[in-house]
Design an enzyme around this catalytic site. Structure first.
Site, PDB file in Angstrom:
ATOM      1  CE  LYS A  28       3.401  42.210 -94.596  1.00 57.72           C
ATOM      2  NZ  LYS A  28       2.138  41.960 -93.845  1.00 57.72           N
ATOM      3  NE  ARG A 103       7.305  37.526 -92.906  1.00 56.80           N
ATOM      4  CZ  ARG A 103       6.033  37.510 -93.280  1.00 56.80           C
ATOM      5  NH1 ARG A 103       5.092  37.292 -92.413  1.00 56.80           N
ATOM      6  NH2 ARG A 103       5.703  37.698 -94.523  1.00 56.80           N
ATOM      7  NE  ARG A 139      -5.324  38.092 -97.976  1.00 55.78           N
ATOM      8  CZ  ARG A 139      -4.110  38.162 -97.442  1.00 55.78           C
ATOM      9  NH1 ARG A 139      -3.346  39.211 -97.688  1.00 55.78           N
ATOM     10  NH2 ARG A 139      -3.679  37.220 -96.642  1.00 55.78           N
ATOM     11  NE  ARG A 168      -2.069  34.476 -98.215  1.00 53.25           N
ATOM     12  CZ  ARG A 168      -1.253  35.419 -97.772  1.00 53.25           C
ATOM     13  NH1 ARG A 168      -1.024  36.474 -98.521  1.00 53.25           N
ATOM     14  NH2 ARG A 168      -0.669  35.321 -96.596  1.00 53.25           N
ATOM     15  NE  ARG A 179      -0.954  34.759 -92.310  1.00 53.63           N
ATOM     16  CZ  ARG A 179      -1.954  35.236 -93.060  1.00 53.63           C
ATOM     17  NH1 ARG A 179      -3.114  34.596 -93.130  1.00 53.63           N
ATOM     18  NH2 ARG A 179      -1.779  36.343 -93.739  1.00 53.63           N
TER      19      ARG A 179
HETATM   20  P1  AP5 Z   1      -2.832  42.822 -98.173  1.00 49.42           P
HETATM   21  O1  AP5 Z   1      -2.191  43.919 -98.963  1.00 49.42           O
HETATM   22  O2  AP5 Z   1      -3.009  41.520 -98.849  1.00 49.42           O
HETATM   23  O3  AP5 Z   1      -2.102  42.653 -96.759  1.00 49.42           O
HETATM   24  P2  AP5 Z   1      -0.659  42.083 -96.386  1.00 49.42           P
HETATM   25  O4  AP5 Z   1      -0.084  42.968 -95.331  1.00 49.42           O
HETATM   26  O5  AP5 Z   1       0.162  41.860 -97.626  1.00 49.42           O
HETATM   27  O6  AP5 Z   1      -1.102  40.726 -95.721  1.00 49.42           O
HETATM   28  P3  AP5 Z   1      -0.502  39.249 -95.870  1.00 49.42           P
HETATM   29  O7  AP5 Z   1      -1.535  38.359 -95.273  1.00 49.42           O
HETATM   30  O8  AP5 Z   1      -0.087  38.938 -97.281  1.00 49.42           O
HETATM   31  O9  AP5 Z   1       0.751  39.355 -94.980  1.00 49.42           O
HETATM   32  P4  AP5 Z   1       1.509  38.212 -94.299  1.00 49.42           P
HETATM   33  O10 AP5 Z   1       2.722  38.904 -93.794  1.00 49.42           O
HETATM   34  O11 AP5 Z   1       0.725  37.452 -93.295  1.00 49.42           O
HETATM   35  O12 AP5 Z   1       1.730  37.142 -95.469  1.00 49.42           O
HETATM   36  P5  AP5 Z   1       2.925  36.830 -96.491  1.00 49.42           P
HETATM   37  O13 AP5 Z   1       2.326  36.512 -97.778  1.00 49.42           O
HETATM   38  O14 AP5 Z   1       3.981  37.875 -96.422  1.00 49.42           O
HETATM   39  O15 AP5 Z   1      -4.246  43.385 -97.662  1.00 49.42           O
HETATM   40  C1  AP5 Z   1      -5.122  42.524 -96.937  1.00 49.42           C
HETATM   41  C2  AP5 Z   1      -6.581  42.795 -97.372  1.00 49.42           C
HETATM   42  O16 AP5 Z   1      -6.935  44.111 -96.962  1.00 49.42           O
HETATM   43  C3  AP5 Z   1      -6.781  42.759 -98.896  1.00 49.42           C
HETATM   44  O17 AP5 Z   1      -8.028  42.207 -99.194  1.00 49.42           O
HETATM   45  C4  AP5 Z   1      -6.722  44.237 -99.319  1.00 49.42           C
HETATM   46  O18 AP5 Z   1      -7.517  44.492-100.474  1.00 49.42           O
HETATM   47  C5  AP5 Z   1      -7.299  44.921 -98.075  1.00 49.42           C
HETATM   48  N1  AP5 Z   1      -6.712  46.246 -97.844  1.00 49.42           N
HETATM   49  C6  AP5 Z   1      -5.393  46.579 -97.892  1.00 49.42           C
HETATM   50  N2  AP5 Z   1      -5.225  47.871 -97.591  1.00 49.42           N
HETATM   51  C7  AP5 Z   1      -6.466  48.365 -97.338  1.00 49.42           C
HETATM   52  C8  AP5 Z   1      -6.943  49.653 -96.951  1.00 49.42           C
HETATM   53  N3  AP5 Z   1      -6.117  50.708 -96.773  1.00 49.42           N
HETATM   54  N4  AP5 Z   1      -8.263  49.812 -96.763  1.00 49.42           N
HETATM   55  C9  AP5 Z   1      -9.118  48.760 -96.930  1.00 49.42           C
HETATM   56  N5  AP5 Z   1      -8.737  47.508 -97.291  1.00 49.42           N
HETATM   57  C10 AP5 Z   1      -7.411  47.327 -97.485  1.00 49.42           C
HETATM   58  O19 AP5 Z   1       3.563  35.521 -95.843  1.00 49.42           O
HETATM   59  C11 AP5 Z   1       2.855  34.297 -95.829  1.00 49.42           C
HETATM   60  C12 AP5 Z   1       3.669  33.238 -95.106  1.00 49.42           C
HETATM   61  O20 AP5 Z   1       4.930  33.020 -95.797  1.00 49.42           O
HETATM   62  C13 AP5 Z   1       4.080  33.585 -93.670  1.00 49.42           C
HETATM   63  O21 AP5 Z   1       3.062  33.261 -92.748  1.00 49.42           O
HETATM   64  C14 AP5 Z   1       5.330  32.705 -93.504  1.00 49.42           C
HETATM   65  O22 AP5 Z   1       4.978  31.373 -93.269  1.00 49.42           O
HETATM   66  C15 AP5 Z   1       5.998  32.778 -94.870  1.00 49.42           C
HETATM   67  N6  AP5 Z   1       6.961  33.884 -94.981  1.00 49.42           N
HETATM   68  C16 AP5 Z   1       6.868  34.945 -95.842  1.00 49.42           C
HETATM   69  N7  AP5 Z   1       7.920  35.765 -95.684  1.00 49.42           N
HETATM   70  C17 AP5 Z   1       8.692  35.230 -94.699  1.00 49.42           C
HETATM   71  C18 AP5 Z   1       9.912  35.647 -94.075  1.00 49.42           C
HETATM   72  N8  AP5 Z   1      10.540  36.791 -94.422  1.00 49.42           N
HETATM   73  N9  AP5 Z   1      10.415  34.850 -93.106  1.00 49.42           N
HETATM   74  C19 AP5 Z   1       9.813  33.706 -92.747  1.00 49.42           C
HETATM   75  N10 AP5 Z   1       8.641  33.246 -93.294  1.00 49.42           N
HETATM   76  C20 AP5 Z   1       8.092  34.012 -94.275  1.00 49.42           C
END
Ligand code: AP5
Length: 227
Positions: A28, A103, A139, A168, A179
């Site tokens: 994402k 989400r 990552r 991270r 998660r």
């Molecule tokens: P990456 O693009 O970083 O993946 P991502 O889907 O963004 O993963 P996240 O871990 O950031 O998602 P998340 O939802 O757990 O965390 P968030 O920060 O939103 O890609 C991952 C890896 O794969 C990278 O190394 C990339 O280079 C590689 N990659 C990507 N695409 C690829 C491909 N096609 N081929 C090969 N490699 C690839 O949330 C963190 C925390 O915040 C949550 O746990 C929660 O506590 C809180 N939070 C955030 N938003 C909310 C909400 N709306 N409500 C409640 N709590 C929330």
């Protein structure tokens, strides 16, 4: 524009309001950052906003730090307030790409109210669960701008801003599992809920980055044409 449409083209005459949904590690953040650059709209990542608040120990950061560390979800009312404030910035007038919000179904209902009927494309990045662990556990993320390293670990520094790459805090196996569990409980029902809409598309996130980007742009164009 490398095969993923011209600047601003994704949305035709509509602002490109986009929501990205998917499992942790689906890509994402990576796709949102690239889409934002291609279409000159802001990327709004709730995870980045929360991590920045934790790093700066703001009142929001102190409130959510333990939840992030435990891999749980921040309460809906807290995160909706954060997004409401961010969407009020004038830079969202041409559109935005939301990464990680909504989400839960209540968050999506709140977003609909904030948008007041403006069209939004909902893109679900679908990925095989067995790919996720490998992606997240290897990552590296820029400690300044939050972007993941897409350069196969060839540099110590982020190509976008020059910041250092770090692991991270929530990319450890126990927290990743929590998660994923939070996603299954709260976000999979949201995907089912959104999937009833005409402006919903599923993109195969198991492909190489450039192919995901192409499919993502095409899906947004289809959605905003159909809304
Ligand atoms: P990456 O693009 O970083 O993946 P991502 O889907 O963004 O993963 P996240 O871990 O950031 O998602 P998340 O939802 O757990 O965390 P968030 O920060 O939103 O890609 C991952 C890896 O794969 C990278 O190394 C990339 O280079 C590689 N990659 C990507 N695409 C690829 C491909 N096609 N081929 C090969 N490699 C690839 O949330 C963190 C925390 O915040 C949550 O746990 C929660 O506590 C809180 N939070 C955030 N938003 C909310 C909400 N709306 N409500 C409640 N709590 C929330």
């Amino acid at each position: 524009m490398n095969g993923a449409g011209k600047d601003g083209e994704a949305a035709g005459s509509h602002p490109a309001n986009v929501v990205l949904v998917g499992l942790p590690g689906a890509g994402k953040g990576t796709q949102a950052a690239q889409f934002a650059r291609r279409h000159r709209v802001p990327k709004i990542s709730t995870g980045d906003i929360l991590r920045d608040a934790v790093a700066r120990a703001t009142p929001l950061g102190r409130e959510v730090a333990a939840t992030l560390q435990a891999g749980g979800l921040v309460p809906d009312d807290v995160i909706v307030r954060v997004v409401e404030e961010r969407l009020a910035h004038p830079d969202t007038a041409r559109g935005f790409v939301l990464d990680g919000f909504p989400r839960t179904v209540p968050q999506a209902v709140a977003l609909d109210a904030l948008l007041g009927g403006r069209p939004v494309a909902v893109i679900y990045l679908e990925i095989s669960p067995d790919v996720i662990l490998q992606r997240l556990l290897t990552r590296r993320t820029c400690e300044s701008c939050g972007q993941a390293d897409t350069g196969a670990h060839t540099s110590e520094y982020c190509a976008s801003c020059g910041g250092s790459f770090v692991k991270r805090a929530d990319d450890h196996i126990d927290v990743v599992r929590l998660r994923i569990a939070a996603y299954v409980e709260n976000t999979q029902p949201l995907v089912d809920w959104y999937s009833q809409r005409p402006a919903f598309r599923t993109v195969n996130a198991n492909q190489p980055l450039i192919d995901v980007a192409r499919a993502f742009d095409a899906a947004v164009r289809e959605c905003l044409g159909s809304s």
